[in-house]
Motif scaffolding. Structure first.
Motif, PDB file in Angstrom:
ATOM      1  N   GLY A   1      10.232   1.912  10.770  1.00 32.56           N
ATOM      2  CA  GLY A   1      11.256   1.088  10.118  1.00 32.56           C
ATOM      3  C   GLY A   1      10.754   0.386   8.869  1.00 32.56           C
ATOM      4  O   GLY A   1      11.218  -0.708   8.542  1.00 32.56           O
ATOM      5  N   VAL A   2       9.844   1.018   8.147  1.00 27.58           N
ATOM      6  CA  VAL A   2       9.280   0.373   6.950  1.00 27.58           C
ATOM      7  C   VAL A   2      10.285   0.388   5.792  1.00 27.58           C
ATOM      8  O   VAL A   2      10.381  -0.571   5.030  1.00 27.58           O
ATOM      9  CB  VAL A   2       7.960   1.067   6.540  1.00 27.58           C
ATOM     10  N   TYR A   3      11.034   1.482   5.670  1.00 29.75           N
ATOM     11  CA  TYR A   3      11.938   1.627   4.515  1.00 29.75           C
ATOM     12  C   TYR A   3      13.375   1.302   4.931  1.00 29.75           C
ATOM     13  O   TYR A   3      13.901   1.908   5.864  1.00 29.75           O
ATOM     14  CB  TYR A   3      11.878   3.048   3.966  1.00 29.75           C
ATOM     15  N   GLU A   4      14.000   0.353   4.218  1.00 29.35           N
ATOM     16  CA  GLU A   4      15.391  -0.003   4.520  1.00 29.35           C
ATOM     17  C   GLU A   4      16.180  -0.099   3.228  1.00 29.35           C
ATOM     18  O   GLU A   4      15.696  -0.704   2.256  1.00 29.35           O
ATOM     19  CB  GLU A   4      15.446  -1.377   5.203  1.00 29.35           C
TER      20      GLU A   4
ATOM     21  N   HIS B   1       0.814  -1.219   0.000  1.00 25.59           N
ATOM     22  CA  HIS B   1       0.000   0.000   0.000  1.00 25.59           C
ATOM     23  C   HIS B   1       0.846   1.267   0.000  1.00 25.59           C
ATOM     24  O   HIS B   1       0.326   2.360   0.145  1.00 25.59           O
ATOM     25  CB  HIS B   1      -0.962  -0.017   1.202  1.00 25.59           C
ATOM     26  N   LEU B   2       2.171   1.116  -0.142  1.00 27.85           N
ATOM     27  CA  LEU B   2       3.059   2.272  -0.235  1.00 27.85           C
ATOM     28  C   LEU B   2       3.541   2.291  -1.674  1.00 27.85           C
ATOM     29  O   LEU B   2       4.420   1.521  -2.051  1.00 27.85           O
ATOM     30  CB  LEU B   2       4.194   2.112   0.769  1.00 27.85           C
ATOM     31  N   ARG B   3       2.883   3.124  -2.488  1.00 25.99           N
ATOM     32  CA  ARG B   3       3.104   3.050  -3.933  1.00 25.99           C
ATOM     33  C   ARG B   3       4.135   4.066  -4.380  1.00 25.99           C
ATOM     34  O   ARG B   3       3.996   5.254  -4.108  1.00 25.99           O
ATOM     35  CB  ARG B   3       1.794   3.299  -4.662  1.00 25.99           C
TER      36      ARG B   3
ATOM     37  N   ASN C   1       4.787  -3.247   8.698  1.00 20.38           N
ATOM     38  CA  ASN C   1       5.114  -2.470   9.906  1.00 20.38           C
ATOM     39  C   ASN C   1       4.438  -1.106   9.936  1.00 20.38           C
ATOM     40  O   ASN C   1       4.569  -0.377  10.915  1.00 20.38           O
ATOM     41  CB  ASN C   1       6.628  -2.215   9.985  1.00 20.38           C
ATOM     42  N   CYS C   2       3.756  -0.736   8.859  1.00 14.09           N
ATOM     43  CA  CYS C   2       3.268   0.646   8.715  1.00 14.09           C
ATOM     44  C   CYS C   2       2.227   0.981   9.785  1.00 14.09           C
ATOM     45  O   CYS C   2       1.258   0.239   9.973  1.00 14.09           O
ATOM     46  CB  CYS C   2       2.671   0.821   7.325  1.00 14.09           C
ATOM     47  N   VAL C   3       2.425   2.122  10.462  1.00 13.78           N
ATOM     48  CA  VAL C   3       1.458   2.554  11.484  1.00 13.78           C
ATOM     49  C   VAL C   3       0.527   3.652  10.953  1.00 13.78           C
ATOM     50  O   VAL C   3      -0.155   4.319  11.724  1.00 13.78           O
ATOM     51  CB  VAL C   3       2.141   3.003  12.797  1.00 13.78           C
ATOM     52  N   HIS C   4       0.516   3.871   9.641  1.00 14.80           N
ATOM     53  CA  HIS C   4      -0.418   4.808   8.994  1.00 14.80           C
ATOM     54  C   HIS C   4      -0.201   6.256   9.433  1.00 14.80           C
ATOM     55  O   HIS C   4      -1.155   7.014   9.550  1.00 14.80           O
ATOM     56  CB  HIS C   4      -1.883   4.408   9.257  1.00 14.80           C
ATOM     57  N   CYS C   5       1.077   6.626   9.669  1.00 10.41           N
ATOM     58  CA  CYS C   5       1.291   8.015  10.122  1.00 10.41           C
ATOM     59  C   CYS C   5       1.249   8.999   8.966  1.00 10.41           C
ATOM     60  O   CYS C   5       1.009  10.174   9.164  1.00 10.41           O
ATOM     61  CB  CYS C   5       2.616   8.124  10.876  1.00 10.41           C
ATOM     62  N   LYS C   6       1.549   8.550   7.741  1.00 11.43           N
ATOM     63  CA  LYS C   6       1.536   9.333   6.486  1.00 11.43           C
ATOM     64  C   LYS C   6       2.781  10.198   6.275  1.00 11.43           C
ATOM     65  O   LYS C   6       2.826  11.004   5.337  1.00 11.43           O
ATOM     66  CB  LYS C   6       0.278  10.219   6.370  1.00 11.43           C
ATOM     67  N   ALA C   7       3.817  10.047   7.123  1.00 10.20           N
ATOM     68  CA  ALA C   7       5.012  10.891   6.959  1.00 10.20           C
ATOM     69  C   ALA C   7       5.667  10.692   5.598  1.00 10.20           C
ATOM     70  O   ALA C   7       6.162  11.644   5.000  1.00 10.20           O
ATOM     71  CB  ALA C   7       6.024  10.604   8.068  1.00 10.20           C
ATOM     72  N   CYS C   8       5.665   9.453   5.069  1.00 15.85           N
ATOM     73  CA  CYS C   8       6.354   9.213   3.798  1.00 15.85           C
ATOM     74  C   CYS C   8       5.631   9.898   2.642  1.00 15.85           C
ATOM     75  O   CYS C   8       6.255  10.405   1.715  1.00 15.85           O
ATOM     76  CB  CYS C   8       6.516   7.714   3.536  1.00 15.85           C
ATOM     77  N   ASP C   9       4.297   9.927   2.706  1.00 15.03           N
ATOM     78  CA  ASP C   9       3.515  10.590   1.667  1.00 15.03           C
ATOM     79  C   ASP C   9       3.811  12.100   1.672  1.00 15.03           C
ATOM     80  O   ASP C   9       3.735  12.756   0.640  1.00 15.03           O
ATOM     81  CB  ASP C   9       2.026  10.336   1.943  1.00 15.03           C
TER      82      ASP C   9
ATOM     83  N   ASP D   1       2.953   7.471  -2.744  1.00 15.73           N
ATOM     84  CA  ASP D   1       1.519   7.624  -2.485  1.00 15.73           C
ATOM     85  C   ASP D   1       1.114   6.556  -1.483  1.00 15.73           C
ATOM     86  O   ASP D   1       1.151   5.352  -1.785  1.00 15.73           O
ATOM     87  CB  ASP D   1       0.696   7.441  -3.775  1.00 15.73           C
ATOM     88  N   TRP D   2       0.723   6.997  -0.288  1.00 16.92           N
ATOM     89  CA  TRP D   2       0.185   6.074   0.715  1.00 16.92           C
ATOM     90  C   TRP D   2      -1.273   5.821   0.340  1.00 16.92           C
ATOM     91  O   TRP D   2      -2.047   6.771   0.191  1.00 16.92           O
ATOM     92  CB  TRP D   2       0.285   6.718   2.100  1.00 16.92           C
ATOM     93  N   VAL D   3      -1.662   4.573   0.140  1.00 22.57           N
ATOM     94  CA  VAL D   3      -3.080   4.268  -0.111  1.00 22.57           C
ATOM     95  C   VAL D   3      -3.534   3.295   0.983  1.00 22.57           C
ATOM     96  O   VAL D   3      -2.713   2.575   1.557  1.00 22.57           O
ATOM     97  CB  VAL D   3      -3.318   3.672  -1.522  1.00 22.57           C
TER      98      VAL D   3
ATOM     99  N   TYR E   1      12.954   9.107   8.605  1.00 27.20           N
ATOM    100  CA  TYR E   1      11.709   9.774   9.025  1.00 27.20           C
ATOM    101  C   TYR E   1      10.587   8.787   9.303  1.00 27.20           C
ATOM    102  O   TYR E   1       9.654   9.102  10.033  1.00 27.20           O
ATOM    103  CB  TYR E   1      11.264  10.882   8.052  1.00 27.20           C
ATOM    104  N   CYS E   2      10.647   7.586   8.719  1.00 26.75           N
ATOM    105  CA  CYS E   2       9.579   6.617   9.006  1.00 26.75           C
ATOM    106  C   CYS E   2       9.748   6.102  10.443  1.00 26.75           C
ATOM    107  O   CYS E   2      10.780   5.521  10.775  1.00 26.75           O
ATOM    108  CB  CYS E   2       9.622   5.438   8.030  1.00 26.75           C
ATOM    109  N   PRO E   3       8.755   6.298  11.293  1.00 27.49           N
ATOM    110  CA  PRO E   3       8.910   5.912  12.701  1.00 27.49           C
ATOM    111  C   PRO E   3       8.679   4.431  12.943  1.00 27.49           C
ATOM    112  O   PRO E   3       8.678   3.982  14.088  1.00 27.49           O
ATOM    113  CB  PRO E   3       7.821   6.743  13.395  1.00 27.49           C
TER     114      PRO E   3
END
Ligand SMILES: Cc1cc2nc3c(=O)[nH]c(=O)nc-3n(C[C@H](O)[C@H](O)[C@H](O)COP(=O)(O)OP(=O)(O)OC[C@H]3O[C@@H](n4cnc5c(N)ncnc54)[C@H](O)[C@@H]3O)c2cc1C
Ligand code: SF4
Length: 542
Positions: A490-493, A462-464, A510-518, A527-529, A486-488
């Motif tokens: 650890g989704v992106y490595e 869901h992280l497009r 691991n995504c907590v739906h914070c939307k920081a990456c978007d 694009d967070w969907v 910035y991802c709190p």
């Protein structure tokens, strides 16, 4: 795949936060009072109402008083009034409290409650269901539906495996997804809703709940911190709310227009806890919950047009957060209430699928405008002048508004979106964060464990990435791929393969739906969907 089933409603509301639930309840109250039958649906992506809500929260009950004046008798979970209030500036070892006489009156928390906004939403959801509103937790709205002229006619939920999603048709559709809503983002772009406003700005809030020894706990005590460990050019600060029982709520907010790509909001929060004031408070305590969520911070200047043909944005999907007060839930509810009144008038006049004229100016003429207008320069001042001078000027501005009803500074602008503010990694000072000790400070993985994540790994990511090559091709050489920091969660490595080549790994579960990456990706490439309904954190009492 078989065709989607379609269910007709009068009003569909996406998101069961304070904005969406207030809108649903107000609509039903108006309908019941006039003997009109209205079919109202509320969709919520979390498995349970409140499961994706993360807030402070000190709650100003003004809008709740207007919506459900008997909330106390009905048992709303607002049991603990703010008893004492401190505003502190931190240095690395010491802190000083600003005398309360100097604090602008708008910042007082007298008459507010320390509570869990998630629990308040659970309770509001129960009130809505008892009134006959259809509330559907576990259903993410993934797509707007439009007629041939482009007007919005409802939403569709996502497919689950081989089962198609459902269409919910509506005469009006209200988008109450909170900060950086994914459908809201598409609607703002499609209808040019932000053409006459400044871009929205955001902060990333990271929150922990601790149980501490009773002797260190002062129920109802509130502290806000500025200064260390953030540098003066980075906006943000901490909050400490002594909640019910022996719980203390810790939150750390970093404004997402920060410029150093080596900065990690998560690690800044961990470092903040090592300040002697917090170390002493938390000694002998135990962390019991963790989560993160973006908040809007653009204020009045960043509020887009709210109405589009067939519906409207409400709550933090539009952005009604008051930055110096660090409060948005009361305005989210006011916007739900005001929009419900306008939509009800349109429905009873026999209208459908049009844009509610003057909705933005109507809402800003009421309590939301009165709350946000005096605070409008706070965020631009922090961004322009740094934390120390910006806070001082913003204090003068708030006092001027309180005493003479206007600002000596006019209305300041903040035109550059947050993702454009990163400097190159090579031109920025590296930040070496201390290793976690596992008692007071922690790593991301053990933290995310406390967010009670559920995520079916078989579903599409869901992280497009608009261009999958961007992270390694440009973000890595230019900004040392800041998503790693910035991802709190650890989704992106960035991983280096056997061939020595770097690749980006996305741990979507691991995504907590914070939307920081978007918000913060320097190439605006993410694009967070919404993932499948029910995925993500299951916060209890955040
Ligand atoms: C760290 C932090 C501290 C804060 N402190 C305070 C405070 O002390 N006091 C205060 O008043 N405010 C505070 N706020 C702000 C406050 O939380 C927000 O203003 C408020 O939550 C906004 O309400 P909302 O209904 O617009 O959105 P939200 O509360 O974000 O609710 C949106 C809901 O919509 C759901 N949703 C989103 N997209 C979809 C979709 N596509 N389909 C289905 N469901 C969807 C979400 O899961 C969520 O349940 C804080 C915010 C943060 C992040
Ligand atoms: S992947 Fe994006 S939305 Fe999910 S936790 Fe990380 S930064 Fe937040």
């Amino acid at each position: 795949m078989t065709e989607r089933e379609a269910i007709p409603f009068d009003v569909v509301i996406v998101g069961a936060g304070p904005a969406g639930l207030a809108a649903a309840i107000k609509l039903k109250q108006l309908a019941d009072a006039s003997g009109v039958s209205l079919a109202i649906a509320v969709l919520e992506k979390s498995a349970e109402i409140g499961g994706h809500i993360l807030s402070g929260a000190i709650i100003d009950p003004a809008a709740l008083n207007a919506l459900l004046p008997d909330w106390q008798a009905r048992g709303a979970p607002l049991g603990l009034a703010v008893a004492s209030d401190e505003f502190r500036i931190l240095g690395a070892q010491r802190s000083v409290a600003i005398p309360s006489l100097l604090l602008p009156p708008q910042l007082a928390n007298h008459g507010c409650y320390i509570a869990s906004l998630g629990n308040l939403c659970r309770w509001l959801g129960e009130q809505a269901v008892a009134m006959g509103i259809d509330v559907f937790p576990g259903f993410a709205a993934t797509e707007m539906l439009h007629d041939e002229t482009g007007r919005v006619t409802g939403v569709a939920t996502g497919d689950v495996g081989d089962s198609p999603g459902i269409e919910l048709h509506a005469r009006y559709t209200l988008i109450a997804e909170g900060a950086r809503g994914s459908l809201a983002k598409g609607l703002i772009a499609r209808f040019g809703l932000d053409q006459n406003s400044e871009p929205q700005h955001y902060g990333l809030g990271i929150k922990e709940v601790w149980e501490i020894p009773a002797a260190q706990h002062r129920a109802g005590h509130v502290e806000h911190h500025l200064g260390w460990p953030l540098r003066d050019d980075t906006g943000g600060g901490g909050f400490v709310y002594h909640a019910e029982g022996t719980q203390v709520v810790l939150g750390y907010v970093v404004h997402l227009n920060y410029s150093n790509p080596w900065l990690s909001p998560f690690d800044e929060m961990q470092r903040w806890k090592t300040h002697p004031r917090l170390r002493t408070l938390l000694a002998g305590g135990r962390r019991i919950a963790y989560g993160a969520r973006a908040m809007t911070s653009g204020g009045l200047q960043s509020i887009p047009q709210l109405a589009f043909p067939g519906g409207a944005l409400i709550g933090c999907s539009a952005g009604f957060m008051n930055v110096p007060r660090i409060k948005g839930s009361h305005n989210a509810m006011w916007s739900g209430i005001g929009t419900a009144e306008a939509v009800f008038a349109a429905l009873t006049a026999g209208r459908s699928h049009d844009a509610i004229e003057d909705l933005r100016s109507t809402l800003l003429a009421g309590p939301i405008g009165a709350d946000l207008r005096p605070a409008r320069n706070a965020k631009p001042m922090l961004s322009k002048f740094g934390t120390r001078l910006g806070t001082l000027l913003s204090g003068i501005d708030l006092w001027a508004n309180a005493l003479i009803g206007r600002s000596p500074f006019g209305t300041l602008r903040h035109p550059a979106p947050d993702h454009t503010k990163l400097r190159l990694a090579q031109q920025s000072a590296r930040i070496d964060y201390p290793a976690p000790d596992g008692k007071l400070t922690f790593d991301r993985l053990s933290s995310v464990f406390l967010a009670n994540l559920q995520h079916d790994e078989g579903q599409p990511v869901h992280l497009r990435l608009r261009d999958p090559a961007v992270p390694v091709r440009s973000n890595l050489p230019l900004y040392a791929e800041p998503a790693q920091r910035y991802c709190p969660a650890g989704v992106y490595e960035i991983e280096t393969g056997a061939d020595g080549q770097p690749t980006l790994r996305i741990n979507a579960a691991n995504c907590v739906h914070c939307k920081a990456c978007d918000i913060k990706d320097p190439a605006a490439n993410i694009d967070w969907v919404p993932p499948q309904g029910g995925s993500g954190p299951n916060y209890a009492g955040m």
